[in-house]
Motif scaffolding. Structure first.
Motif, short mmCIF file in Angstrom:
data_model
loop_
_atom_site.label_atom_id
_atom_site.label_comp_id
_atom_site.label_asym_id
_atom_site.label_seq_id
_atom_site.Cartn_x
_atom_site.Cartn_y
_atom_site.Cartn_z
N LEU A 196 -35.41 -30.74 -17.13
CA LEU A 196 -36.57 -30.34 -17.97
C LEU A 196 -36.22 -28.71 -18.10
O LEU A 196 -36.22 -28.39 -19.47
N GLU A 231 -41.74 -34.65 -18.32
CA GLU A 231 -41.20 -34.87 -16.92
C GLU A 231 -42.40 -35.92 -16.13
O GLU A 231 -43.47 -35.30 -16.18
N SER A 233 -44.48 -31.24 -18.72
CA SER A 233 -44.64 -31.90 -17.22
C SER A 233 -45.66 -32.38 -16.73
O SER A 233 -46.81 -31.55 -16.79
N LYS A 279 -35.26 -33.78 -11.79
CA LYS A 279 -35.84 -34.07 -12.89
C LYS A 279 -36.39 -32.83 -13.42
O LYS A 279 -36.05 -32.40 -14.73
#
Ligand SMILES: [Zn+2]
Length: 452
Positions: free
Chosen positions: A285, A369, A297, A281
């Motif tokens: 990002l 995220e 995030s 992930k």
């Protein structure tokens, strides 16, 4: 402060007891209302309402009453009972008491030949949602550059809506309270009218809302407060998107809304990036950030709050009894139910902080995220969900690089949804099974798809 439904309720409660009854005389204990002493042997023919004003139609007068903050009526056979009773209307076999702790309420007495709807104060009361048509309201809003919340509170634009009901109406119409009134479309205006009628009618049916002190007659309370969708629900979950309701000040008033259902920037798309632990992930990002997309995030926000938000720490302490990161990690890994408690104790702070950041961000696409998106039931808060899905091979390599054994990994993901469940729930899947360059190409393809 009583709003339209509360005043309508007061009217409906007073009318059966007072219609066709004769006010023999009036005793006034607060000089501001001394004009009422003129009322003698006056039959009450009717009681009407305009906006938040009650209009007592007497034989020779109109008596216009505004309750303001705390004005209340009581019908009683007793004499004056309380120091906050400011006026006593004496009937043959009972008294009507006007009680007002704050003393802000007003009375205006007019002769019957006066055109009361065209003089102060009623001339300043606009049309009610029940009567106004969308073009009229649209034209009124079009002239105002203040936030829609403030414009709807202005009784000369539309009458009867106060702080509680404007919050509810804007939520139902999916309009952000800070949106400028002159940017409201005709369709949105129509929706505001429809939502207002729906909300007010329901509130009238339930006898209004008793939040601080409202009582309609003789201490009777209202029941709409249990039906509120956003007002007073700060930090609770939105009934529509399951995000968190926030409270802000707008036009000097405490204002409750759902930042995702009532988005300020309507063209903005919020996209969540999720996946199991170590699925890549963060790499996705990072690539998006390098491509100049707006990225956030939730883990970073959480870590930041962990350092800076006493409120969140208090909430963690209350839920789990500990506040050190190490203790928390041990607790959460050893007991699945603790992980849920931790999410419940922290997600609202994390999401609130995210909302604050994105409200200032005008980007069309915003990537967030969100590792525990599905576990925290936050997926509906986002427009789309990307799941980053790693192959077993890539996963074991990543784990090896990070110094984790497979057992540790399994322990760590125990409380998370399985890879397969996440894959099924997502809108897009990025297979992270090749090199970083492969991943980059896949993301480019995905973006093309999203921007179309
Ligand atoms: Zn919502």
């Amino acid at each position: 402060m009583p709003e339209l439904p509360e005043v309508e309720t007061v009217k409906n409660k007073l009318l059966p007891s007072l219609k066709n009854k004769i006010i023999k005389s009036v005793e006034v204990y607060y000089e501001k209302h001394s004009s009422l002493r003129q009322i003698k042997d006056e039959k009450i023919l009717d009681i009407k309402r305009k906006g938040k004003y009650l209009i007592f139609v007497l034989k020779s007068y109109f008596m216009v009453s505004h309750l303001r903050m705390e004005g209340k009526y009581f019908i009683t056979s007793q004499e004056r009972i309380n120091k906050h009773d400011l006026v006593k209307f004496i009937f043959d076999d009972f008294n009507l008491i006007y009680n007002d702790v704050r003393k802000f309420g007003t009375f205006n007495l007019f002769n019957k030949d006066e055109d009361i709807y065209n003089i102060y104060p009623l001339v300043e009361v606009g049309m009610e949602p029940f009567d106004i048509d969308k073009d009229t309201l649209y034209n009124l809003l079009n002239k105002r550059s203040e936030p829609i919340k403030s414009a709807l509170l202005d009784q000369s634009i539309i009458a009867g809506l106060g702080n509680i009901y404007v919050d509810e109406v804007l939520f139902l119409s999916k309009i952000n309270p800070y949106q400028k009134a002159n940017t409201i479309t005709l369709e949105e205006t129509e929706s505001i009218i429809d939502s207002s009628i729906k909300t007010l009618n329901k509130a009238i049916k339930l006898g209004g809302s008793t939040i601080k002190s409202f009582e309609s007659l003789n201490h009777e309370i209202g029941h709409f407060q249990t039906e509120l969708l956003v007002h007073l629900r700060e930090g609770e979950r939105c009934y529509t998107c399951n995000g968190y309701i926030i409270k802000n000040r707008c036009g000097g008033r405490g204002t409750y809304y759902c930042p995702t259902c009532q988005r300020l920037n309507k063209n903005q798309k919020l996209i969540a990036i999720t996946g199991t632990f170590s699925s890549g992930k963060s790499t996705v990002l990072k690539i998006l950030k390098e491509l100049n997309y707006s990225t956030y995030s939730l883990d970073e926000i959480y870590n930041d709050l962990f350092m800076n938000s006493k409120e969140m720490l208090r909430s963690i302490k209350k839920a789990l009894g500990v506040t050190s990161k190490e203790e928390l990690r041990d607790l959460v890994f050893s007991d699945e139910s603790k992980n849920k408690l931790l999410m419940d104790a922290t997600h609202k702070y994390v999401m609130e902080a995210l909302y604050k950041k994105i409200e200032k961000d005008n980007s069309k696409l915003i990537f967030v995220e969100a590792p525990l998106l599905f576990e925290g039931k936050l997926e509906k808060t986002f427009d789309k969900v990307i799941d980053v899905y790693e192959s077993e091979e890539v996963l074991s390599q990543i784990l090896k690089n990070k110094g984790f054994s497979f057992e540790e990994y399994q322990k760590r993901i125990k409380s998370q949804l399985s890879k397969e469940e996440k894959r099924q729930k997502a809108d897009y899947i990025v297979y992270n099974d090749g090199t970083q360059k492969d991943l980059f190409v896949k993301i480019k393809g995905l973006l093309k798809n999203m921007e179309e």
